[in-house]
Write a protein that holds these residues in place. Structure first.
Motif, short mmCIF file in Angstrom:
data_model
loop_
_atom_site.label_atom_id
_atom_site.label_comp_id
_atom_site.label_asym_id
_atom_site.label_seq_id
_atom_site.Cartn_x
_atom_site.Cartn_y
_atom_site.Cartn_z
N ARG A 54 -16.08 -1.38 -15.23
CA ARG A 54 -15.92 -1.93 -14.29
C ARG A 54 -16.90 -2.33 -13.52
NH1 ARG A 54 -10.93 0.21 -9.37
NH2 ARG A 54 -10.00 -0.26 -11.10
N ASP B 132 -18.09 -0.70 -10.25
CA ASP B 132 -18.35 0.65 -10.03
C ASP B 132 -19.54 1.16 -10.43
OD1 ASP B 132 -15.63 1.05 -9.02
OD2 ASP B 132 -15.12 1.93 -10.77
N THR C 77 -14.14 8.27 -15.69
CA THR C 77 -12.97 7.78 -16.40
C THR C 77 -12.84 6.80 -16.86
OG1 THR C 77 -10.91 9.36 -16.49
CG2 THR C 77 -12.05 8.05 -14.46
N GLY C 78 -12.05 6.46 -18.13
CA GLY C 78 -11.32 5.16 -18.19
C GLY C 78 -9.89 5.19 -18.33
N THR D 32 -6.26 5.88 -16.67
CA THR D 32 -5.95 6.12 -14.62
C THR D 32 -5.00 6.85 -14.25
OG1 THR D 32 -4.05 4.79 -15.56
CG2 THR D 32 -6.19 3.42 -15.00
N GLU E 14 -6.24 9.52 -9.42
CA GLU E 14 -7.54 10.54 -8.74
C GLU E 14 -7.80 11.76 -9.05
OE1 GLU E 14 -9.48 6.58 -6.03
OE2 GLU E 14 -9.18 8.45 -5.60
N VAL F 108 -15.44 7.54 -7.72
CA VAL F 108 -15.04 7.00 -8.95
C VAL F 108 -15.34 6.07 -10.00
CG1 VAL F 108 -13.37 6.53 -10.96
CG2 VAL F 108 -12.31 7.65 -8.82
N ARG G 30 -14.92 4.02 -13.40
CA ARG G 30 -14.62 3.10 -14.03
C ARG G 30 -14.82 3.20 -15.30
NH1 ARG G 30 -9.38 5.22 -12.89
NH2 ARG G 30 -8.75 5.89 -10.94
#
Length: 523
Positions: A140, A143, A257-258, A260, A269, A280, A282
């Protein structure tokens, strides 16, 4: 193969190859047996497929054999309660494509699925077209941009600690990337037992494994984290053997993290597991780090306190005196650590092996990743993991470290794996080791005879040979261990069992969880 073992096979298959495997069970008790592996797949975020037969719709209400309908075991609500959208019920041919598309979406989130089907429904003729959809790769962008802007300002003059979790081990090239990140940020780095597979043994900022079987320097560092510190989690392993029911007490945590909806999350989360600020980032972890590291290198990362880098990660003094006939387990793992060869993979079962190996070896080995599915605490599952790895890639030198207690759950399956070239080490200490040593802490005033932890002796080598395996017993002075390892790396088509006599009173890796089980914890 027996359903208890078979339930773990898809996990080993995936960990060895990155491809999704499956397990088929019949109705009734078979589903319960295979369900132990399914639970560990959930707890460790491993995509796997479990095909589960239901009773024919025409038999419901007629007391069918192994009744799993609402009148019997009522298995579908149980699967739905555990897996949520991962429970797929094929009860209508006309909606099958939609159901299988949903199943594929769940798998792409690195979660297991159970496909429960009615035989009389699936026996109908139908044409199904559900093309495979690859999971989109990337990160993302907003992010990443926010992180590279905020990080130098927030962390200037503050200590940064990196925690590497198991998610990081799913992506290629991570040991090099985590080393680059540690060096760039001058950040002492710790890892979970599965996260170690994303860490290089040459990372000079490495402080070791934390929590269960954790290294002394790593635990000292982790316990020192406070509100003035910042933590980056490359993946987030929330289980009790990783974080010991605690929150991360840092003033600022960035969670990379990838995933969800991984195990342990709330609303996608882990904010509830962090005491300070939480953000986060992502994206697939390898792609995210490859984007962030060059940007931070150009922009700068701010000032950082000096870090004393340890050479040895352990400071405890552990007795090397063991009962006659037993190996010094420290020396055993030290010698083993020097024996690994390329193209190897290892699995630690739920026995003392899954807390002692990492303590002794301190750092991961570049030629053999080790995996354990400890969050379900299912003894004997390591054998199925090894079988799965061999089925995924027969060329892999596959090693399983299991206990004499774990043997009770898979021993009958040895004949089915006799020709897989599997290497099975039985850590033979004559007791349920985690119980025997744990109860000394939890209920120290109770007589030891009431622990019911002692195990009758078994001739494991004789049993292995009776099942078509070859077998060795490690001598107490380790004089034949090199010979055994040479045999293990010969590809003969025959599986090998190695009996390792161990003294249960030689306590090596520690178990912080025991403090959660004492009475004083709840007062």
């Amino acid at each position: 193969m027996g359903e208890y073992v078979a339930g773990f096979v898809p996990l080993g298959y995936y960990l060895a190859s990155g491809r999704i495997g499956g397990c088929i069970t019949t109705t009734g008790a078979a589903t319960k047996l295979g369900g132990s592996g399914m639970t560990d797949a959930k707890l460790h975020n491993i995509p796997a497929v479990y095909l589960i037969a239901l009773n024919s719709t025409m038999s419901i209400g007629q007391a069918p054999l192994q009744d799993v309908s609402v009148h019997g075991m009522n298995i579908v609500p149980q699967l739905q309660a555990e897996l949520g959208d991962g429970c797929i019920v094929l009860d209508d041919i006309d909606t099958m494509e939609e159901q299988l598309e949903r199943a594929q979406a769940v798998l792409m989130e690195s979660k297991p699925i159970a496909i429960a089907f009615y035989p009389d429904i699936l026996s109908k003729g139908v044409e199904i077209d559900v093309p495979s959809r690859p999971r989109p790769r990337g990160f993302r962008a907003q992010d990443v941009e926010r992180f590279v802007q905020d990080f130098p300002r927030i962390t200037d003059g503050r200590r940064v600690v990196i925690y590497v979790g198991s998610e990081a081990a799913r992506w290629p090239g991570m040991p090099a990337l985590t080393t680059q990140l540690s060096e760039l940020l001058q950040a002492p780095t710790v890892w979970s037992v599965n996260g170690a597979n994303a860490v290089s043994p040459d990372n000079r900022y490495g402080f070791g494994y934390i929590s269960f079987g954790g290294n002394d320097e790593a635990m000292k560092l982790w316990r020192s984290v406070g509100p003035d510190d910042c933590v980056i989690t490359v993946g987030f392993d929330p289980g009790e053997y990783s974080l010991n029911l605690a929150t991360v007490p840092a003033g600022q945590v960035w969670s990379f993290t990838g995933w969800t909806e991984q195990y342990g999350h709330l609303a996608g989360e882990f904010r509830h597991r962090v005491r300070g600020n939480y953000d986060v980032v992502r994206g697939d972890l390898d792609a995210t780090l490859r984007e962030i590291i060059p940007q931070l290198t150009r922009r700068g990362v701010g000032r950082r306190p000096a870090v004393d880098l340890p050479v040895s990660l352990n400071t405890r003094q552990i007795s090397r005196e063991v009962r006659e006939g037993s190996v010094d387990f420290i020396a055993f793992y030290e010698q083993l650590h020097q024996s690994w060869r390329p193209n190897s993979i290892g699995f630690d079962d739920v026995c003392i092996a899954y807390k002692d190996r990492q303590y002794v070896t301190q750092r991961p080995h570049p030629w053999i990743p080790f995996h354990t599915t400890h969050d379900g605490s299912a003894m004997g599952g390591g054998f199925g993991l090894g079988v799965g790895a061999k089925l995924a890639d027969p060329s892999l030198h596959t090693f399983v470290f299991s206990g004499d207690g774990c043997w009770r759950l898979f021993g009958g399956a040895l004949a089915d794996a006799a020709n897989l070239d599997l290497r099975l080490f039985i850590i033979n200490n004559g007791v349920y080791g985690i119980v025997d040593k744990g109860l000394e802490v939890v209920i120290p005033d109770v007589e030891k005879r009431r622990y019911h932890s002692s195990l009758p002796s078994i001739d494991f080598v004789g049993a292995a040979r009776a099942h078509g395996w070859d077998g060795y017993r490690v001598k107490s002075d380790l004089s034949n261990l090199k010979e055994i390892m040479d045999a293990c790396y010969e590809t003969t088509g025959q599986s090998i069992l190695i009996d390792v006599p161990v003294d249960a009173d030689q306590v090596i890796g520690l178990n912080p969880r025991l403090n959660n089980l004492t009475t004083k914890t709840y007062l």
